[in-house]
Design a protein around this motif. Structure first.
Motif, PDB file in Angstrom:
ATOM      1  N   PHE A   1      -3.099 -16.088  28.766  1.00  0.00           N
ATOM      2  CA  PHE A   1      -3.028 -14.750  28.196  1.00  0.00           C
ATOM      3  C   PHE A   1      -2.971 -13.765  29.351  1.00  0.00           C
ATOM      4  CE2 PHE A   1      -5.248 -17.394  25.170  1.00  0.00           C
ATOM      5  CZ  PHE A   1      -4.628 -17.084  23.986  1.00  0.00           C
TER       6      PHE A   1
ATOM      7  N   ILE B   1       2.224 -20.048  16.046  1.00  0.00           N
ATOM      8  CA  ILE B   1       1.491 -18.827  16.399  1.00  0.00           C
ATOM      9  C   ILE B   1       2.123 -17.619  15.713  1.00  0.00           C
ATOM     10  CG2 ILE B   1       0.879 -17.288  18.308  1.00  0.00           C
ATOM     11  CD1 ILE B   1       0.641 -19.830  20.058  1.00  0.00           C
TER      12      ILE B   1
ATOM     13  N   GLN C   1       0.030 -10.541  26.154  1.00  0.00           N
ATOM     14  CA  GLN C   1       1.149 -11.471  26.072  1.00  0.00           C
ATOM     15  C   GLN C   1       0.574 -12.892  26.146  1.00  0.00           C
ATOM     16  OE1 GLN C   1       4.599 -10.370  26.048  1.00  0.00           O
ATOM     17  NE2 GLN C   1       3.592  -8.424  25.653  1.00  0.00           N
ATOM     18  N   ILE C   2       1.298 -13.839  25.635  1.00  0.00           N
ATOM     19  CA  ILE C   2       0.882 -15.232  25.643  1.00  0.00           C
ATOM     20  C   ILE C   2       1.966 -16.058  26.315  1.00  0.00           C
ATOM     21  CG2 ILE C   2       0.310 -17.231  24.209  1.00  0.00           C
ATOM     22  CD1 ILE C   2      -0.414 -15.187  21.977  1.00  0.00           C
ATOM     23  N   GLU C   3       1.557 -16.924  27.246  1.00  0.00           N
ATOM     24  CA  GLU C   3       2.502 -17.863  27.850  1.00  0.00           C
ATOM     25  C   GLU C   3       2.080 -19.269  27.456  1.00  0.00           C
ATOM     26  OE1 GLU C   3       4.479 -19.201  32.087  1.00  0.00           O
ATOM     27  OE2 GLU C   3       2.566 -18.147  32.130  1.00  0.00           O
ATOM     28  N   LEU C   4       3.000 -20.027  26.895  1.00  0.00           N
ATOM     29  CA  LEU C   4       2.772 -21.428  26.560  1.00  0.00           C
ATOM     30  C   LEU C   4       3.393 -22.275  27.663  1.00  0.00           C
ATOM     31  CD1 LEU C   4       3.778 -21.310  22.798  1.00  0.00           C
ATOM     32  CD2 LEU C   4       1.465 -21.320  23.750  1.00  0.00           C
TER      33      LEU C   4
ATOM     34  N   ILE D   1       1.443 -13.203  15.055  1.00  0.00           N
ATOM     35  CA  ILE D   1       1.703 -12.717  16.413  1.00  0.00           C
ATOM     36  C   ILE D   1       3.214 -12.543  16.582  1.00  0.00           C
ATOM     37  CG2 ILE D   1       1.472 -13.202  18.886  1.00  0.00           C
ATOM     38  CD1 ILE D   1      -1.213 -12.781  17.443  1.00  0.00           C
TER      39      ILE D   1
ATOM     40  N   VAL E   1      -2.338 -22.617  27.688  1.00  0.00           N
ATOM     41  CA  VAL E   1      -2.056 -21.279  27.158  1.00  0.00           C
ATOM     42  C   VAL E   1      -2.638 -20.280  28.140  1.00  0.00           C
ATOM     43  CG1 VAL E   1      -2.355 -19.686  25.231  1.00  0.00           C
ATOM     44  CG2 VAL E   1      -2.169 -22.141  24.803  1.00  0.00           C
TER      45      VAL E   1
ATOM     46  N   ARG F   1       5.049 -22.004  19.443  1.00  0.00           N
ATOM     47  CA  ARG F   1       5.355 -20.582  19.294  1.00  0.00           C
ATOM     48  C   ARG F   1       5.579 -20.228  17.831  1.00  0.00           C
ATOM     49  NH1 ARG F   1      10.959 -18.780  21.187  1.00  0.00           N
ATOM     50  NH2 ARG F   1      11.372 -19.952  19.302  1.00  0.00           N
TER      51      ARG F   1
ATOM     52  N   ARG G   1       6.028 -11.488  22.043  1.00  0.00           N
ATOM     53  CA  ARG G   1       4.838 -11.512  22.905  1.00  0.00           C
ATOM     54  C   ARG G   1       4.512 -12.917  23.393  1.00  0.00           C
ATOM     55  NH1 ARG G   1       0.336  -8.727  19.510  1.00  0.00           N
ATOM     56  NH2 ARG G   1      -0.887  -9.437  21.276  1.00  0.00           N
ATOM     57  N   ILE G   2       5.296 -13.910  22.956  1.00  0.00           N
ATOM     58  CA  ILE G   2       5.024 -15.305  23.290  1.00  0.00           C
ATOM     59  C   ILE G   2       6.128 -15.806  24.224  1.00  0.00           C
ATOM     60  CG2 ILE G   2       4.644 -17.607  22.372  1.00  0.00           C
ATOM     61  CD1 ILE G   2       4.035 -16.220  19.639  1.00  0.00           C
ATOM     62  N   HIS G   3       5.743 -16.218  25.406  1.00  0.00           N
ATOM     63  CA  HIS G   3       6.695 -16.686  26.414  1.00  0.00           C
ATOM     64  C   HIS G   3       6.564 -18.195  26.570  1.00  0.00           C
ATOM     65  CE1 HIS G   3       7.269 -12.468  27.499  1.00  0.00           C
ATOM     66  NE2 HIS G   3       5.961 -12.374  27.322  1.00  0.00           N
TER      67      HIS G   3
END
Length: 70
Positions: free
Chosen positions: A67, A34, A4-7, A39, A65, A31, A43-45
Protein backbone atom coordinates in the motif's frame (compact mmCIF):
# COMPACT_ATOMS: atom_id res chain seq x y z
CA UNK A 1 -3.26 11.76 -0.24
CA UNK A 2 -4.77 8.80 -2.01
CA UNK A 3 -4.06 5.15 -1.17
CA UNK A 4 -2.86 2.92 -4.00
CA UNK A 5 -2.41 -0.84 -3.94
CA UNK A 6 0.32 -2.81 -5.69
CA UNK A 7 -0.12 -6.55 -6.16
CA UNK A 8 3.25 -8.28 -6.54
CA UNK A 9 2.87 -11.83 -7.86
CA UNK A 10 5.54 -14.50 -8.37
CA UNK A 11 5.14 -18.07 -9.56
CA UNK A 12 7.45 -20.90 -10.34
CA UNK A 13 7.19 -23.03 -13.41
CA UNK A 14 9.10 -24.68 -16.19
CA UNK A 15 8.87 -21.97 -18.83
CA UNK A 16 9.63 -18.27 -18.17
CA UNK A 17 6.92 -17.02 -20.54
CA UNK A 18 4.27 -19.34 -19.09
CA UNK A 19 5.27 -18.41 -15.52
CA UNK A 20 4.90 -14.71 -16.34
CA UNK A 21 1.49 -15.31 -17.95
CA UNK A 22 0.35 -17.26 -14.89
CA UNK A 23 1.57 -14.50 -12.55
CA UNK A 24 -0.33 -11.92 -14.58
CA UNK A 25 -3.46 -14.10 -14.62
CA UNK A 26 -3.32 -14.48 -10.83
CA UNK A 27 -2.69 -10.77 -10.29
CA UNK A 28 -5.64 -9.92 -12.54
CA UNK A 29 -7.93 -12.31 -10.65
CA UNK A 30 -6.90 -10.76 -7.32
CA UNK A 31 -7.42 -7.26 -8.71
CA UNK A 32 -10.88 -8.20 -9.95
CA UNK A 33 -11.80 -9.57 -6.53
CA UNK A 34 -10.60 -6.42 -4.76
CA UNK A 35 -12.51 -4.30 -7.28
CA UNK A 36 -15.67 -6.33 -6.60
CA UNK A 37 -15.32 -5.20 -2.96
CA UNK A 38 -15.59 -1.56 -4.07
CA UNK A 39 -11.98 -0.47 -4.64
CA UNK A 40 -11.53 1.47 -7.90
CA UNK A 41 -9.52 -0.57 -10.44
CA UNK A 42 -7.38 2.48 -11.24
CA UNK A 43 -5.97 2.36 -7.69
CA UNK A 44 -4.73 -1.23 -8.08
CA UNK A 45 -1.39 -1.77 -9.82
CA UNK A 46 -0.20 -5.17 -11.01
CA UNK A 47 3.40 -6.40 -10.88
CA UNK A 48 3.68 -9.88 -12.38
CA UNK A 49 7.22 -11.24 -12.15
CA UNK A 50 6.81 -14.86 -13.20
CA UNK A 51 9.76 -16.84 -11.92
CA UNK A 52 12.40 -14.08 -12.07
CA UNK A 53 12.99 -14.17 -8.29
CA UNK A 54 13.19 -17.96 -8.30
CA UNK A 55 15.76 -17.81 -11.12
CA UNK A 56 17.83 -15.48 -8.88
CA UNK A 57 17.79 -18.03 -6.04
CA UNK A 58 15.17 -16.21 -3.96
CA UNK A 59 12.07 -17.73 -2.38
CA UNK A 60 9.52 -14.92 -2.53
CA UNK A 61 5.98 -15.00 -1.21
CA UNK A 62 3.67 -15.97 -4.10
CA UNK A 63 1.59 -12.82 -3.55
CA UNK A 64 2.59 -9.64 -1.76
CA UNK A 65 0.47 -6.53 -1.33
CA UNK A 66 1.99 -3.08 -0.95
CA UNK A 67 0.00 0.00 0.00
CA UNK A 68 1.31 3.46 -0.80
CA UNK A 69 0.09 7.06 -0.83
CA UNK A 70 0.18 9.30 -3.88
Amino acid sequence: ARCQIELIVHTNGVDDKAAYALSLQRATAIRNYIASCGITVGRIHLSAYGKVAYNQGQSPHPVSVRFFLT
